[in-house]
Design a protein around this motif. Structure first.
Motif, PDB file in Angstrom:
ATOM      1  N   LEU A 122       0.831  -1.207   0.000  1.00  0.00           N
ATOM      2  CA  LEU A 122       0.000   0.000   0.000  1.00  0.00           C
ATOM      3  C   LEU A 122       0.867   1.260   0.000  1.00  0.00           C
ATOM      4  CD1 LEU A 122      -2.808  -1.051   2.507  1.00  0.00           C
ATOM      5  CD2 LEU A 122      -3.031  -0.750   0.035  1.00  0.00           C
ATOM      6  N   ASN A 123       2.054   1.163   0.595  1.00  0.00           N
ATOM      7  CA  ASN A 123       2.973   2.308   0.609  1.00  0.00           C
ATOM      8  C   ASN A 123       3.836   2.372  -0.645  1.00  0.00           C
ATOM      9  OD1 ASN A 123       2.075   3.081   3.166  1.00  0.00           O
ATOM     10  ND2 ASN A 123       3.619   1.776   4.199  1.00  0.00           N
ATOM     11  N   GLY A 124       3.596   1.464  -1.592  1.00  0.00           N
ATOM     12  CA  GLY A 124       4.349   1.472  -2.839  1.00  0.00           C
ATOM     13  C   GLY A 124       5.706   0.818  -2.740  1.00  0.00           C
ATOM     14  N   GLU A 125       5.916  -0.026  -1.736  1.00  0.00           N
ATOM     15  CA  GLU A 125       7.209  -0.693  -1.548  1.00  0.00           C
ATOM     16  C   GLU A 125       7.154  -2.122  -2.086  1.00  0.00           C
ATOM     17  OE1 GLU A 125       8.196  -0.575   2.547  1.00  0.00           O
ATOM     18  OE2 GLU A 125       7.928   1.597   2.737  1.00  0.00           O
ATOM     19  N   THR A 126       8.261  -2.535  -2.708  1.00  0.00           N
ATOM     20  CA  THR A 126       8.379  -3.908  -3.193  1.00  0.00           C
ATOM     21  C   THR A 126       8.684  -4.816  -2.002  1.00  0.00           C
ATOM     22  OG1 THR A 126       9.158  -3.167  -5.346  1.00  0.00           O
ATOM     23  CG2 THR A 126       9.643  -5.449  -4.725  1.00  0.00           C
ATOM     24  N   VAL A 127       8.067  -6.004  -2.005  1.00  0.00           N
ATOM     25  CA  VAL A 127       8.225  -6.946  -0.903  1.00  0.00           C
ATOM     26  C   VAL A 127       8.946  -8.192  -1.423  1.00  0.00           C
ATOM     27  CG1 VAL A 127       7.058  -8.385   0.795  1.00  0.00           C
ATOM     28  CG2 VAL A 127       6.155  -6.117   0.242  1.00  0.00           C
ATOM     29  N   THR A 128       9.993  -8.607  -0.697  1.00  0.00           N
ATOM     30  CA  THR A 128      10.670  -9.886  -0.988  1.00  0.00           C
ATOM     31  C   THR A 128      10.553 -10.765   0.246  1.00  0.00           C
ATOM     32  OG1 THR A 128      12.787  -9.043  -0.220  1.00  0.00           O
ATOM     33  CG2 THR A 128      12.311  -8.787  -2.553  1.00  0.00           C
ATOM     34  N   MET A 129      10.456 -12.076   0.013  1.00  0.00           N
ATOM     35  CA  MET A 129      10.292 -12.988   1.144  1.00  0.00           C
ATOM     36  C   MET A 129      10.927 -14.338   0.829  1.00  0.00           C
ATOM     37  SD  MET A 129       6.225 -13.686   0.576  1.00  0.00           S
ATOM     38  CE  MET A 129       5.950 -11.984   0.101  1.00  0.00           C
ATOM     39  N   VAL A 130      11.476 -14.959   1.872  1.00  0.00           N
ATOM     40  CA  VAL A 130      11.984 -16.318   1.798  1.00  0.00           C
ATOM     41  C   VAL A 130      11.446 -17.032   3.021  1.00  0.00           C
ATOM     42  CG1 VAL A 130      14.001 -17.827   1.765  1.00  0.00           C
ATOM     43  CG2 VAL A 130      14.086 -15.603   0.608  1.00  0.00           C
ATOM     44  N   ARG A 131      10.463 -17.899   2.824  1.00  0.00           N
ATOM     45  CA  ARG A 131       9.860 -18.581   3.967  1.00  0.00           C
ATOM     46  C   ARG A 131       9.015 -19.746   3.492  1.00  0.00           C
ATOM     47  NH1 ARG A 131       6.421 -13.698   4.355  1.00  0.00           N
ATOM     48  NH2 ARG A 131       4.367 -14.204   3.522  1.00  0.00           N
ATOM     49  N   GLN A 132       8.575 -20.535   4.461  1.00  0.00           N
ATOM     50  CA  GLN A 132       7.647 -21.611   4.130  1.00  0.00           C
ATOM     51  C   GLN A 132       6.256 -21.009   4.031  1.00  0.00           C
ATOM     52  OE1 GLN A 132       6.253 -24.550   6.777  1.00  0.00           O
ATOM     53  NE2 GLN A 132       5.748 -25.863   5.083  1.00  0.00           N
ATOM     54  N   HIS A 133       5.620 -21.296   2.918  1.00  0.00           N
ATOM     55  CA  HIS A 133       4.318 -20.657   2.679  1.00  0.00           C
ATOM     56  C   HIS A 133       3.194 -21.667   2.877  1.00  0.00           C
ATOM     57  CE1 HIS A 133       1.460 -17.780   1.184  1.00  0.00           C
ATOM     58  NE2 HIS A 133       2.453 -16.876   1.145  1.00  0.00           N
ATOM     59  N   PRO A 134       2.197 -21.347   3.714  1.00  0.00           N
ATOM     60  CA  PRO A 134       1.117 -22.302   3.985  1.00  0.00           C
ATOM     61  C   PRO A 134       0.233 -22.578   2.775  1.00  0.00           C
ATOM     62  CG  PRO A 134       0.634 -20.159   4.969  1.00  0.00           C
ATOM     63  CD  PRO A 134       2.020 -20.082   4.478  1.00  0.00           C
ATOM     64  N   VAL A 135       0.138 -21.610   1.880  1.00  0.00           N
ATOM     65  CA  VAL A 135      -0.721 -21.816   0.707  1.00  0.00           C
ATOM     66  C   VAL A 135      -0.100 -22.830  -0.231  1.00  0.00           C
ATOM     67  CG1 VAL A 135      -1.759 -20.720  -1.323  1.00  0.00           C
ATOM     68  CG2 VAL A 135      -1.703 -19.522   0.882  1.00  0.00           C
ATOM     69  N   PHE A 136       1.219 -22.663  -0.471  1.00  0.00           N
ATOM     70  CA  PHE A 136       1.899 -23.560  -1.405  1.00  0.00           C
ATOM     71  C   PHE A 136       2.459 -24.787  -0.709  1.00  0.00           C
ATOM     72  CE2 PHE A 136       2.556 -19.145  -3.005  1.00  0.00           C
ATOM     73  CZ  PHE A 136       1.623 -19.214  -4.025  1.00  0.00           C
ATOM     74  N   ASN A 137       2.410 -24.791   0.598  1.00  0.00           N
ATOM     75  CA  ASN A 137       2.880 -25.936   1.398  1.00  0.00           C
ATOM     76  C   ASN A 137       4.339 -26.295   1.095  1.00  0.00           C
ATOM     77  OD1 ASN A 137       2.560 -27.868   3.362  1.00  0.00           O
ATOM     78  ND2 ASN A 137       1.931 -29.456   1.910  1.00  0.00           N
ATOM     79  N   GLN A 138       5.158 -25.267   0.900  1.00  0.00           N
ATOM     80  CA  GLN A 138       6.580 -25.468   0.654  1.00  0.00           C
ATOM     81  C   GLN A 138       7.317 -24.160   0.880  1.00  0.00           C
ATOM     82  OE1 GLN A 138       7.342 -26.360  -3.483  1.00  0.00           O
ATOM     83  NE2 GLN A 138       5.669 -25.061  -4.164  1.00  0.00           N
ATOM     84  N   ASP A 139       8.646 -24.260   0.982  1.00  0.00           N
ATOM     85  CA  ASP A 139       9.455 -23.051   1.107  1.00  0.00           C
ATOM     86  C   ASP A 139       9.558 -22.376  -0.240  1.00  0.00           C
ATOM     87  OD1 ASP A 139       9.870 -23.591   3.744  1.00  0.00           O
ATOM     88  OD2 ASP A 139      11.757 -24.659   3.424  1.00  0.00           O
ATOM     89  N   ILE A 140       9.388 -21.034  -0.228  1.00  0.00           N
ATOM     90  CA  ILE A 140       9.414 -20.298  -1.492  1.00  0.00           C
ATOM     91  C   ILE A 140      10.312 -19.084  -1.375  1.00  0.00           C
ATOM     92  CG2 ILE A 140       7.057 -20.992  -2.107  1.00  0.00           C
ATOM     93  CD1 ILE A 140       6.195 -18.114  -1.346  1.00  0.00           C
ATOM     94  N   LEU A 141      10.761 -18.619  -2.553  1.00  0.00           N
ATOM     95  CA  LEU A 141      11.419 -17.332  -2.711  1.00  0.00           C
ATOM     96  C   LEU A 141      10.461 -16.499  -3.550  1.00  0.00           C
ATOM     97  CD1 LEU A 141      13.871 -15.378  -2.685  1.00  0.00           C
ATOM     98  CD2 LEU A 141      14.713 -16.573  -4.719  1.00  0.00           C
TER      99      LEU A 141
END
Length: 478
Positions: A122-141
């Motif tokens: 919402l503030n116009g910032e790009t978001v990066t993440m490295v974590r296990q994601h519950p939706v995909f049920n695996q670790d993602i980049l």
């Protein structure tokens, strides 16, 4: 004491265990550091590269979204990106859907992004993440890029790829790397044990030999064929054992010689004293003869004790020499004056050829002792009516004094040992004439402390010549 301390120290340290433990720790740290460095470099060089690639693709899609404004064309661009890259792409014009699993029909409690990440969008910032994601049920980049209409968030592009795909290229070499590391560990441990064994064996032998040395056996040696530090240590140990063996041999020989030298005069003195005390001596003349013998043996004991004290002092490194410039010719002349009576008694002529200008640096008292001992030997062994030659000359920077007699001479096999303590060529004759066997040993020590040279030439039936060479002092330097 020193040998026992060295032996006990080797035993206490437990050197083998310490070296083995150190090598094992070093090997383990090497392996761990190598593995850690490998993963770190992979993380930095490859994972960061994948993240940069996702950002680059996201920026490219963002530019296409703003430029084309044709949703059908933009959807084709999205499909092309998804088909031609390792990343999956999600586009939504309702950013609220990223806060839930609505694009995938999952439970509403499962979200693609967190509340905090949605606020960044919402503030116009790009978001990066490295974590296990519950939706995909695996670790993602993943990378989430906001799409703005003015200051309002109008949509978002969500690119992600499973970390399993990111690490897949590394998986193929992981087992090879692990095998290589294990092989390196085995080689390091094997080499360490071999090196430790090579270090320990000589030390263990030193420990064993030091035990025998502590018990008085200095005959054993260590094979020192190696040219490394351990070989040098073994050679030093052998030199120590040799030196101790020589010291012990000299000590025993010295005690035997002293005992032998003391036993004869003491037995004479005791025998004649007991004879007089028991009344065996009847005449005054015989009594006086016995007293004369006792006096003579007492004088011999006194000379022996004085010689031993002198030798003990001279053999010590801390004995001080009173060094001063000396007119060497005058000193020699003063010493010869004291021998006038024994020279006259044996009708020996003294031939003096002295350089009155010769100046040397030395201890006058000790140098008088040297010349006195040499001249005393020359007078004692010279036949009656013979000559003794004393010559002094300067040869370049040296002043050379030579004392030569016409005595019986010294066999060539005895010349090497003639200056050793208590060494005698003719033991019985020398003892009867009053020699202690220490005179030349004292001469040798005094000459060495003056950093001078001594040379002996002799042959049976031709006499003996002893030369002393001292550094000259030029008169112009005085």
């Amino acid at each position: 004491m020193a040998i026992n301390s060295f032996r006990n120290r080797l035993t206490r340290i437990g050197l083998r265990q310490k070296i083995g433990f150190t090598i094992a720790v070093v090997a383990l740290l090497t392996v761990l550091i190598t593995i850690g460095l490998t993963y770190y470099l992979y993380e930095k060089l490859y994972v960061d590269k994948q993240e940069d690639l996702l950002l680059l693709q996201g920026r490219s899609l963002e530019e296409a979204y703003y430029e084309e404004r044709n949703m059908e064309s933009f959807q084709e661009r999205l499909k092309w990106t998804a088909d031609n890259s390792e990343a999956d792409v999600i586009f939504t014009e309702d950013p609220m859907k990223l806060s839930a699993s609505l694009p995938y029909g999952g439970a509403e409690s499962e979200t693609l992004i967190t509340f905090e990440e949605r606020q960044q969008l919402l503030n116009g910032e790009t978001v990066t993440m490295v974590r296990q994601h519950p939706v995909f049920n695996q670790d993602i980049l993943a990378v989430a890029i906001p799409l703005l209409d003015g200051d309002v968030l109008s949509g978002a592009i969500f690119l992600y790829m499973p970390l399993e795909d990111v690490y897949a290229p590394f998986e193929s070499i992981r087992y090879i790397l692990a095998g290589l590391l294990l092989l390196i560990l085995l080689v390091v441990v094997w080499s360490g044990r071999k090196i430790a064994s090579q270090l320990i064996q000589p030390l263990k032998k030193m420990e064993m030999i030091s035990g025998r040395m502590a018990a008085g056996d200095f005959s054993k040696r260590i094979e020192a064929s190696a040219s490394d530090e351990m070989g040098a240590l073994a050679r030093s140990f052998n030199q120590l054992a040799k030196s101790l063996e020589e010291v012990e041999s000299n000590r025993r020989e010295f005690l035997q010689n002293v005992s032998h030298e003391l036993r004869t005069p003491l037995s004479y003195m005791r025998g004649y004293t007991e004879a007089m005390l028991e009344g065996v001596v009847e005449s005054e003349e015989e009594r006086q003869r016995y007293l004369g013998i006792i006096h003579k043996e007492t004088a011999r004991l006194s000379r022996l004790v004085n010689d031993l004290l002198d030798l003990a002092q001279l053999e010590g490194d801390s004995y001080p020499m009173k060094m001063e410039p000396i007119p060497f010719g005058q000193l020699v002349l003063d010493v010869t004056e004291r021998f006038k009576l024994p020279l006259e008694q044996k009708r020996i002529q003294l031939d003096l050829q002295l350089d009155e200008e010769a100046i040397i640096e030395g201890d006058p008292d000790r140098l008088e002792q040297v010349i006195g001992n040499l001249l005393d030997n020359a007078v004692r062994y010279s036949p009656e009516g013979e000559k003794i030659f004393i010559q002094m000359e300067q040869r370049e920077e040296w002043t050379v004094l030579t004392i030569e007699d016409r005595g019986p001479g010294i066999p060539s096999e005895d010349l090497a040992n003639i200056m050793d303590r208590f060494y005698r060529v003719h033991k019985s004759r020398t003892r009867n004439e009053g020699g202690s066997g220490l005179g030349l040993a004292i001469v040798k020590q005094i000459v060495m402390k003056h950093e001078a040279k001594i040379d002996i030439e002799s042959a049976p039936g031709k006499g003996t010549s002893i030369s002393l060479a001292f550094k000259s002092i030029a008169l112009g330097n005085e």
